[in-house]
Motif scaffolding. Structure first.
Motif: not given
Length: 205
Positions: A8-16, A24-32, A196-205
């Motif tokens: 998993l890779l974590f990336h948070a878009m800039r902004g509020e 959300l926890p910073r590593d929320a992607g590991r659950v979501l 709106y802004t987002v926090f996003k997480w992704r799996e590698t291709d």
């Protein structure tokens, strides 16, 4: 057992982050991400484990789930306004992206191990106040804002990730109007815009 997805890779878009997202926890992607993948697996009759018993998953949240296959879009469905628990929203949108995106046929079992998932958790929508289209364009933050366009029954949204392909605010809005079923040069005093802004997480291709 299907093949496991890549790391998993974590990336948070800039902004509020906006209401809800900052909790959300910073590593929320590991659950979501496993939660989304498990929902798709269950619909396909496959097994995939996921932890769904964490307290923050029960808070309301809105998300978009994007599926890619061989780095090409395979489905994308989401929720703009939080109205249910985040875990429930993730599951529902994952299944919808995999099986009910009208642009694609339903996902096949043989595709499951090849898809990569991305989840974007949205902030609360912020209505924009503007005098005209140039004024609205001046307020857009390229690379930061997701945008919702509304006019009558015409509606559409672009996630902030779309800025990676469309750099100019004028082009961003023109493409969004076209997505909503209107000419790119359309404008009317009744147009409504929200960002709106987002926090996003992704799996590698």
């Amino acid at each position: 057992m299907p093949a496991e997805p890549g790391p998993l890779l974590f990336h948070a878009m800039r902004g509020e982050a906006g209401q809800g997202a900052q909790e959300l926890p910073r590593d929320a992607g590991r659950v979501l991400l496993p939660l989304a993948r498990a929902a798709i697996a269950a619909r396909l009759g496959l097994e995939h484990s996921a932890d769904d018993d964490l307290p923050w998953l029960k808070s309301s949240g809105a998300c978009f789930i994007t599926l890619t296959l061989a780095s090409r879009l395979r489905g994308c469905i989401g929720t703009l306004r939080a109205h249910r628990a985040l875990a429930e929203d993730v599951r529902a949108n994952a299944v919808a992206a995999a099986f009910r995106d009208p642009r694609f046929p339903p996902l096949e079992p043989g595709e499951f191990s090849g898809i990569a998932l991305e989840i974007s958790v949205l902030s609360a929508l912020e209505p924009l106040a503007f005098a005209d289209e140039p004024d609205a364009l001046r307020q857009l933050r390229a690379g930061i804002d997701g945008l919702v366009f509304e006019y009558g029954h015409h509606t559409g949204t672009f996630l902030p990730q779309v800025w990676e392909d469309i750099k100019e605010p004028s082009e961003f809005l023109a493409h969004l109007k076209y997505k909503a079923g209107l000419p790119p040069d359309f404008w009317d005093a009744e147009v409504r815009l929200s960002r709106y802004t987002v926090f996003k997480w992704r799996e590698t291709d």
